[in-house]
Each structure stands twice: as structure tokens, then as C-alpha cells.
Motif scaffolding. Structure first.
Motif, PDB file in Angstrom:
ATOM      1  N   ARG A  81       0.942  -1.158  -0.023  1.00  0.00           N
ATOM      2  CA  ARG A  81       0.076   0.025   0.041  1.00  0.00           C
ATOM      3  C   ARG A  81       0.891   1.269  -0.079  1.00  0.00           C
ATOM      4  N   TRP A  82       1.978   1.220   0.534  1.00  0.00           N
ATOM      5  CA  TRP A  82       3.057   2.299   0.572  1.00  0.00           C
ATOM      6  C   TRP A  82       3.369   2.674  -0.678  1.00  0.00           C
ATOM      7  N   ALA A  83       3.843   1.412  -1.379  1.00  0.00           N
ATOM      8  CA  ALA A  83       4.460   1.684  -2.536  1.00  0.00           C
ATOM      9  C   ALA A  83       3.667   2.082  -3.469  1.00  0.00           C
ATOM     10  N   SER A  84       2.170   1.554  -3.572  1.00  0.00           N
ATOM     11  CA  SER A  84       1.511   1.964  -4.709  1.00  0.00           C
ATOM     12  C   SER A  84       1.068   3.600  -4.827  1.00  0.00           C
ATOM     13  N   GLU A  85       1.216   4.306  -3.799  1.00  0.00           N
ATOM     14  CA  GLU A  85       1.197   5.693  -3.911  1.00  0.00           C
ATOM     15  C   GLU A  85       2.136   6.349  -4.538  1.00  0.00           C
ATOM     16  N   HIS A  86       3.195   5.827  -4.413  1.00  0.00           N
ATOM     17  CA  HIS A  86       4.546   6.278  -5.289  1.00  0.00           C
ATOM     18  C   HIS A  86       4.246   6.051  -6.670  1.00  0.00           C
ATOM     19  N   PHE A  87       4.005   4.882  -6.975  1.00  0.00           N
ATOM     20  CA  PHE A  87       3.818   4.475  -8.318  1.00  0.00           C
ATOM     21  C   PHE A  87       2.817   5.114  -9.122  1.00  0.00           C
ATOM     22  N   ARG A  88       1.611   5.567  -8.333  1.00  0.00           N
ATOM     23  CA  ARG A  88       0.608   6.130  -8.875  1.00  0.00           C
ATOM     24  C   ARG A  88       1.079   7.773  -9.315  1.00  0.00           C
ATOM     25  N   SER A  89       1.961   8.243  -8.408  1.00  0.00           N
ATOM     26  CA  SER A  89       2.571   9.304  -8.594  1.00  0.00           C
ATOM     27  C   SER A  89       3.359   9.636  -9.816  1.00  0.00           C
ATOM     28  N   VAL A  90       4.150   8.437  -9.849  1.00  0.00           N
ATOM     29  CA  VAL A  90       5.229   8.473 -11.161  1.00  0.00           C
ATOM     30  C   VAL A  90       4.398   8.253 -12.266  1.00  0.00           C
ATOM     31  N   LEU A  91       3.329   7.334 -12.250  1.00  0.00           N
ATOM     32  CA  LEU A  91       2.738   7.099 -13.676  1.00  0.00           C
ATOM     33  C   LEU A  91       1.864   8.417 -14.125  1.00  0.00           C
ATOM     34  N   SER A  92       1.563   9.091 -12.957  1.00  0.00           N
ATOM     35  CA  SER A  92       0.685  10.469 -13.434  1.00  0.00           C
ATOM     36  C   SER A  92       1.638  11.411 -13.803  1.00  0.00           C
ATOM     37  N   SER A  93       2.626  11.435 -13.177  1.00  0.00           N
ATOM     38  CA  SER A  93       3.732  12.364 -13.972  1.00  0.00           C
ATOM     39  C   SER A  93       4.209  12.090 -15.126  1.00  0.00           C
ATOM     40  N   ALA A  94       4.425  10.718 -15.470  1.00  0.00           N
ATOM     41  CA  ALA A  94       4.673  10.321 -16.863  1.00  0.00           C
ATOM     42  C   ALA A  94       3.843  10.526 -18.003  1.00  0.00           C
ATOM     43  N   ARG A  95       2.558  10.267 -17.594  1.00  0.00           N
ATOM     44  CA  ARG A  95       1.323  10.549 -18.350  1.00  0.00           C
ATOM     45  C   ARG A  95       1.248  12.015 -18.831  1.00  0.00           C
ATOM     46  N   GLY A  96       1.317  13.124 -17.679  1.00  0.00           N
ATOM     47  CA  GLY A  96       1.397  14.398 -18.128  1.00  0.00           C
ATOM     48  C   GLY A  96       2.478  14.873 -18.950  1.00  0.00           C
ATOM     49  N   THR A  97       3.686  14.249 -18.557  1.00  0.00           N
ATOM     50  CA  THR A  97       4.893  14.574 -19.539  1.00  0.00           C
ATOM     51  C   THR A  97       4.407  14.056 -20.966  1.00  0.00           C
ATOM     52  N   ALA A  98       3.959  12.894 -21.171  1.00  0.00           N
ATOM     53  CA  ALA A  98       3.752  12.436 -22.415  1.00  0.00           C
ATOM     54  C   ALA A  98       2.409  13.177 -23.087  1.00  0.00           C
ATOM     55  N   GLU A  99       1.438  13.574 -22.733  1.00  0.00           N
ATOM     56  CA  GLU A  99       0.583  14.441 -23.238  1.00  0.00           C
ATOM     57  C   GLU A  99       0.977  15.847 -23.551  1.00  0.00           C
ATOM     58  N   SER A 100       1.896  16.336 -22.683  1.00  0.00           N
ATOM     59  CA  SER A 100       2.367  17.683 -22.984  1.00  0.00           C
ATOM     60  C   SER A 100       3.361  17.582 -24.337  1.00  0.00           C
ATOM     61  N   TYR A 101       4.040  16.657 -24.360  1.00  0.00           N
ATOM     62  CA  TYR A 101       4.876  16.425 -25.502  1.00  0.00           C
ATOM     63  C   TYR A 101       4.086  16.267 -26.768  1.00  0.00           C
ATOM     64  N   LEU A 102       3.186  15.245 -26.664  1.00  0.00           N
ATOM     65  CA  LEU A 102       2.457  14.968 -28.114  1.00  0.00           C
ATOM     66  C   LEU A 102       1.452  16.411 -28.346  1.00  0.00           C
ATOM     67  N   ASN A 103       1.205  16.945 -27.447  1.00  0.00           N
ATOM     68  CA  ASN A 103       0.244  18.176 -27.642  1.00  0.00           C
ATOM     69  C   ASN A 103       0.962  19.484 -27.727  1.00  0.00           C
ATOM     70  N   ARG A 104       2.365  19.367 -27.629  1.00  0.00           N
ATOM     71  CA  ARG A 104       3.034  20.666 -27.976  1.00  0.00           C
ATOM     72  C   ARG A 104       2.756  21.491 -29.154  1.00  0.00           C
ATOM     73  N   PRO A 105       3.152  23.039 -29.030  1.00  0.00           N
ATOM     74  CA  PRO A 105       2.624  23.819 -30.131  1.00  0.00           C
ATOM     75  C   PRO A 105       3.396  23.258 -31.523  1.00  0.00           C
ATOM     76  N   GLY A 106       2.503  23.300 -32.509  1.00  0.00           N
ATOM     77  CA  GLY A 106       2.764  22.720 -33.916  1.00  0.00           C
ATOM     78  C   GLY A 106       2.414  21.300 -34.103  1.00  0.00           C
ATOM     79  N   VAL A 107       2.493  20.426 -33.158  1.00  0.00           N
ATOM     80  CA  VAL A 107       2.110  19.149 -33.511  1.00  0.00           C
ATOM     81  C   VAL A 107       0.684  18.964 -34.072  1.00  0.00           C
ATOM     82  N   ALA A 108      -0.015  19.505 -33.690  1.00  0.00           N
ATOM     83  CA  ALA A 108      -1.599  19.476 -34.382  1.00  0.00           C
ATOM     84  C   ALA A 108      -1.344  19.993 -36.047  1.00  0.00           C
TER      85      ALA A 108
END
Length: 234
Positions: free
Chosen positions: A6-33
Motif C-alpha cells: 500500500r505504501w509503494a502503490s502511492e508512489h507508483f501512482r504519482s510516478v505514472l501520473s507524472s509520466a502521463r502528463g509529460t507524454a501528453e504535454s509532449y504530444l500536444n506541444r505547439p505545432g504538433v496539431a
């Protein structure tokens, strides 16, 4: 152990959320559309249909024996036409279209796959910029091909061409069936051996069980041939 999980799952969730946000930001950066829109319009899909009376035709070179002549093509220099002969046993639009355009004085590259997926044989893709340069000449010449096709084969049907169509891809099942059919057809035909000025059919010396083959004393009066059923593929 459960407390540690249970203690580790909170950290994994935080890491995955950060990775998802980074990927979305990269794929939707200006000019990609804009790049996505350009990619969608970079190629155009060409499709051909309705050539049930044989392969389509090509403009004939002056030294070629033509199959059909049409007066309507006289003023375009496209009066004489020959039958297209594919490189393999099956028609491929990606092979036919560049040859057709070459005989009109243009060079174009056509592809039989899109985004890593193989297209059906009667479709191909070309660069839109290349297609736009020669589109008017193609649309001027291709109706003459249809006229010559009807003149050579009779009837009212002739191959039609459509642009900007949705791509149709060959499934792995269809590919496996076609490969098996091609292999079985090749194995069914006897080998042709040239010996001096005679043609002999090469046959096995023994039957499948190892015993020598024996020629029947006389030929039967009638012979019944089976029909090879090949499913119609596009």
C-alpha cells in the motif's frame, strides 16, 4: 507485506501520473496539431475497380504492336493501346500506375502499403504533391484507356479509378490463404525440361509408397478433369 504494497502503490501512482502528463504535454506541444494535419494530407489513396475482362491497357510506344486503336485519342497522341502485363501473377496498382504515367511523360512513385499495413492489390498511395502535378494529364488520358479497353474487350464495362478513397488493408488471413494457393498451384504443374529440341515433362520415377510407377496398358477413352476452385480475392 500488504502494508509495504500500500505504501509503494502511492508512489507508483504519482510516478505514472507524472509520466502521463509529460507524454501528453509532449504530444500536444505547439505545432504538433499542424503536423498531424499535414501527415493526413501527405498521401492520397488511389483505387481501381471493374476490370473483369482482362488487365487494363497502356499507351503504346511507336514500335509496339497495339491491341486497340481509337480515333478519340488521336489529338492527344494516345490513339494506340497495348495490354498491361504485370510483373507477377496478380495485378498490383502500385506497379501499373507508375508505368501508365511514365508513358505519359511523368515519373511518380506509388506504394502498396500505408502506415506499415499492406494495401489490397487494387489500391496504392502516392504523394499528394506529385499527384496534383500530373492529375490533370491523368484525367485527360485515362478516359481514353477506358474507351480502348471497351474496344478491345467488348461490352460496356471498363476499369474505373477513384482518388482520395479510404484505404483497405490486406488481413493476415487473406495473405496466408493467397500464399498457400500460389504454392499449391506451382506444385500442381509438372516441371518442364528442355532437352535439345524436345520438351519433356519431368516425372517422379517412383510412386509415393516407393514402388516403381507402371504405365497403364492402354489409355482410357474418357478422362474427367477436376476443377480447381480458387476463391475470388480483391
Amino acid at each position: 507485506e500488504n502494508h509495504f504494497a500500500r505504501w509503494a502503490s502511492e508512489h507508483f501512482r504519482s510516478v505514472l501520473s507524472s509520466a502521463r502528463g509529460t507524454a501528453e504535454s509532449y504530444l500536444n506541444r505547439p505545432g504538433v496539431a499542424e503536423l498531424r494535419e499535414m501527415d493526413e494530407e501527405f498521401y492520397v489513396v488511389i483505387s481501381m475497380q471493374s476490370f473483369k475482362r482482362g488487365m487494363p491497357l497502356l499507351p503504346a510506344y511507336p514500335d509496339e504492336l497495339c491491341l486497340a486503336e481509337i480515333d478519340a485519342g488521336q489529338r492527344f497522341g494516345l490513339r494506340r493501346w497495348v495490354r498491361y502485363e504485370p510483373h507477377g501473377t496478380k495485378f498490383q496498382l502500385a506497379q501499373y500506375l507508375p508505368i501508365f504515367m511514365e508513358r505519359l511523360g511523368f515519373e511518380i512513385e506509388a506504394y502498396n502499403s500505408l502506415d506499415g499495413q499492406k494495401l489490397v492489390p487494387y489500391q496504392c498511395v502516392v504523394r499528394r504533391a506529385d499527384w496534383e502535378q500530373m492529375r490533370s494529364r491523368f484525367l485527360e488520358a485515362y478516359p481514353l484507356q477506358k474507351t480502348a479497353y471497351r474496344r478491345a474487350n467488348g461490352g460496356s464495362g471498363s476499369p474505373g479509378v477513384h482518388e482520395d478513397v479510404l484505404p483497405k488493408f490486406v488481413t493476415s488471413t487473406a495473405l496466408n490463404i493467397q500464399e498457400r494457393l500460389d504454392q499449391e498451384i506451382q506444385e500442381a504443374w509438372p516441371k518442364l525440361v528442355v532437352r535439345k529440341t524436345f520438351l519433356d515433362l519431368e516425372e517422379d520415377d517412383a510412386s509415393s509408397n516407393g514402388s516403381p510407377k507402371v504405365r497403364p496398358p492402354r489409355r482410357p477413352k474418357t478422362t474427367h478433369f477436376g476443377r480447381l476452385l480458387v476463391p475470388s480475392l480483391p
